[in-house]
Design a protein around this motif. Structure first.
Motif, mmCIF file in Angstrom:
data_model
loop_
_atom_site.group_PDB
_atom_site.id
_atom_site.type_symbol
_atom_site.label_atom_id
_atom_site.label_comp_id
_atom_site.label_asym_id
_atom_site.label_seq_id
_atom_site.Cartn_x
_atom_site.Cartn_y
_atom_site.Cartn_z
ATOM 1 N N CYS A 1 0.867 -1.182 0.000
ATOM 2 C CA CYS A 1 0.000 0.000 0.000
ATOM 3 C C CYS A 1 0.902 1.230 0.000
ATOM 4 C CB CYS A 1 -0.912 -0.011 1.223
ATOM 5 S SG CYS A 1 -1.991 1.428 1.326
ATOM 6 N N ARG A 2 0.980 1.857 -1.156
ATOM 7 C CA ARG A 2 1.879 3.014 -1.283
ATOM 8 C C ARG A 2 1.394 4.206 -0.481
ATOM 9 N NH1 ARG A 2 2.772 2.967 -7.773
ATOM 10 N NH2 ARG A 2 3.650 0.883 -7.896
ATOM 11 N N CYS A 3 0.116 4.393 -0.438
ATOM 12 C CA CYS A 3 -0.417 5.563 0.267
ATOM 13 C C CYS A 3 -0.097 5.510 1.755
ATOM 14 C CB CYS A 3 -1.925 5.648 0.088
ATOM 15 S SG CYS A 3 -2.468 5.874 -1.609
ATOM 16 N N GLY B 1 -5.154 0.609 2.630
ATOM 17 C CA GLY B 1 -6.384 0.934 1.907
ATOM 18 C C GLY B 1 -7.056 2.205 2.374
ATOM 19 N N MET B 2 -6.496 2.859 3.395
ATOM 20 C CA MET B 2 -7.111 4.086 3.905
ATOM 21 C C MET B 2 -6.497 5.345 3.311
ATOM 22 S SD MET B 2 -7.778 3.449 7.894
ATOM 23 C CE MET B 2 -8.871 2.188 8.489
ATOM 24 N N GLY B 3 -5.615 5.187 2.357
ATOM 25 C CA GLY B 3 -4.950 6.352 1.769
ATOM 26 C C GLY B 3 -5.824 7.079 0.773
ATOM 27 N N CYS C 1 -5.971 7.083 -2.353
ATOM 28 C CA CYS C 1 -6.512 6.339 -3.506
ATOM 29 C C CYS C 1 -7.623 5.386 -3.087
ATOM 30 C CB CYS C 1 -5.410 5.593 -4.250
ATOM 31 S SG CYS C 1 -4.977 3.983 -3.575
ATOM 32 N N GLN C 2 -7.843 5.257 -1.767
ATOM 33 C CA GLN C 2 -8.917 4.396 -1.250
ATOM 34 C C GLN C 2 -8.817 2.969 -1.801
ATOM 35 O OE1 GLN C 2 -11.807 5.332 1.127
ATOM 36 N NE2 GLN C 2 -9.774 6.126 1.613
ATOM 37 N N SER C 3 -7.609 2.462 -1.827
ATOM 38 C CA SER C 3 -7.271 1.078 -2.186
ATOM 39 C C SER C 3 -7.366 0.769 -3.673
ATOM 40 C CB SER C 3 -8.072 0.065 -1.371
ATOM 41 O OG SER C 3 -9.410 0.004 -1.805
ATOM 42 N N ILE D 1 -5.073 1.225 -5.764
ATOM 43 C CA ILE D 1 -3.769 0.678 -6.159
ATOM 44 C C ILE D 1 -3.495 -0.638 -5.446
ATOM 45 C CG2 ILE D 1 -1.266 1.069 -6.092
ATOM 46 C CD1 ILE D 1 -1.905 4.069 -6.444
ATOM 47 N N CYS D 2 -3.745 -0.709 -4.156
ATOM 48 C CA CYS D 2 -3.317 -1.871 -3.377
ATOM 49 C C CYS D 2 -4.351 -2.994 -3.321
ATOM 50 C CB CYS D 2 -2.935 -1.445 -1.961
ATOM 51 S SG CYS D 2 -4.255 -0.635 -1.043
HETATM 52 S S1 FES Z 1 -2.207 2.279 -2.204
HETATM 53 FE FE1 FES Z 1 -3.352 1.578 -0.556
HETATM 54 S S2 FES Z 1 -4.716 3.200 -0.149
HETATM 55 FE FE2 FES Z 1 -3.599 3.870 -1.843
#
Ligand code: FES
Length: 112
Positions: A11-13, A42-44, A46-48, A50-51
């Motif tokens: 998760c990059r965010c 998933g809380m970044g 992008c709201q998951s 990407i991940c």
């Molecule tokens: S990469 Fe996981 S929330 Fe954006």
């Protein structure tokens, strides 16, 4: 999914590594929302987007749950910023904050 290095960021965010996700899966997490609550994955912003697929593949690998049966994570409602003036005056008309891009004037596809 091929063997990932434990330090690989899934998760990059939220900068959540493969190892952190594997730890919560080992400790009983079974869904993306379980992982989300335990790690913030998933809380970044992008709201998951990407991940999600990577995490779903990890859940599938660990639990043998078919990918299509892994529930989608809950997502935050799409919100748009509104002016404080709208809140302060209890206005009923919608007054959104415009993006700086709204003020850019283009000429032949180039910024003027
Ligand atoms: S990469 Fe996981 S929330 Fe954006």
């Amino acid at each position: 999914m091929n063997e990932l290095d434990k330090s690989t960021i899934i998760c990059r965010c939220e900068e959540i590594s493969c190892e952190e996700i594997e730890d919560v899966l080992t400790n009983g997490a079974k869904t993306f929302d379980d992982i989300k609550r335990l790690t913030r994955c998933g809380m970044g912003p992008c709201q998951s987007k990407i991940c999600h697929s990577l995490v779903a593949a990890m859940i599938h690998e660990k639990t043998n749950t078919p990918i299509f049966q892994i529930p989608l994570p809950r997502m935050r409602m799409p919100l748009s910023p509104i002016k404080l003036e709208t809140l302060a005056t209890n206005s009923t008309s919608f007054s959104s904050v415009k993006s700086v891009l709204d003020e850019v004037e283009l000429e032949d596809g180039k910024v003027r």
